[in-house]
Design a protein around this motif. Structure first.
Motif, short mmCIF file in Angstrom:
data_model
loop_
_atom_site.label_atom_id
_atom_site.label_comp_id
_atom_site.label_asym_id
_atom_site.label_seq_id
_atom_site.Cartn_x
_atom_site.Cartn_y
_atom_site.Cartn_z
N THR A 146 0.84 -1.20 0.00
CA THR A 146 0.00 0.00 0.00
C THR A 146 0.87 1.24 0.00
N GLU A 147 0.22 2.36 -0.24
CA GLU A 147 0.94 3.63 -0.28
C GLU A 147 1.51 3.98 1.10
N ASN A 148 0.77 3.68 2.17
CA ASN A 148 1.24 3.94 3.53
C ASN A 148 2.48 3.10 3.86
N GLU A 149 2.46 1.83 3.46
CA GLU A 149 3.61 0.96 3.70
C GLU A 149 4.83 1.47 2.95
N SER A 150 4.61 1.94 1.75
CA SER A 150 5.70 2.47 0.93
C SER A 150 6.29 3.73 1.56
N LYS A 151 5.44 4.63 2.03
CA LYS A 151 5.91 5.85 2.69
C LYS A 151 6.67 5.51 3.97
N ARG A 152 6.13 4.55 4.72
CA ARG A 152 6.78 4.15 5.97
C ARG A 152 8.15 3.56 5.69
#
Length: 168
Positions: free
Chosen positions: A2-8
């Motif tokens: 997900t986009e959140n996992e990628s940002k994290r």
């Protein structure tokens, strides 16, 4: 992913790189895992080590000539066979600045005086440095001759080189 996992993941990677940069920057590029190894922390710097050569059959004139690692004379002596630690010996020779009679005699005693009844051993300094971009030059500098009669300094070297540390 997900986009959140990628940002994290990017944040974790960024923080890790920032911490590494902060640890390495004040130490001029040296970081603990590498700085304890001279091959990493001192690469390219000139170095000096010591070794002993058996020069029993050579004339005095030949003995005192500076040579390279390709044309040195005499047979190398394995100092370990005489109960002498290689690193301690190399440090003693390369780091002693004031070569008093007692310090020179200590070299003979280190190997056992009985070994010089028939032998002449030459303590040399091997000085290496970068020669060009991809090669190393090693100069073999005759330093102290050990014989049954005592020790002899290289007459081709200025006496001040043997007493850099003053009269201690």
């Amino acid at each position: 992913m997900t986009e959140n996992e990628s940002k994290r993941g990017m944040k974790v990677l960024g923080v890790t790189l920032l911490i590494m940069a902060l640890l390495v920057a004040p130490h001029e590029g040296e970081f603990w895992p590498f700085s304890i190894y001279p091959m990493f922390s001192q690469a390219g710097n000139p170095w000096t080590r010591a070794m002993v050569l058996d020069v029993t059959g050579y004339d005095t004139e030949e003995i005192w000539q500076q040579r390279t690692n390709e044309d040195f004379i005499g047979d190398p002596i394995a100092v370990r066979e005489y109960g002498v630690d290689e690193i301690d010996f190399a440090n003693y020779v390369s780091k002693t600045e004031n070569w008093t009679d007692n310090r020179r005699e200590a070299l003979r005693i280190m190997f056992g005086l009985q070994n010089f009844e028939e032998n002449k051993w030459l303590v040399v300094k091997a000085h290496g440095h970068l020669a060009g971009k991809d090669s190393v030059a090693v100069d073999i500098i005759p330093w102290i001759l050990l014989t049954k009669d005592g020790t002899e300094l290289n007459p081709n070297i200025n006496a001040a080189e043997y007493m850099k540390g003053g009269d201690r």
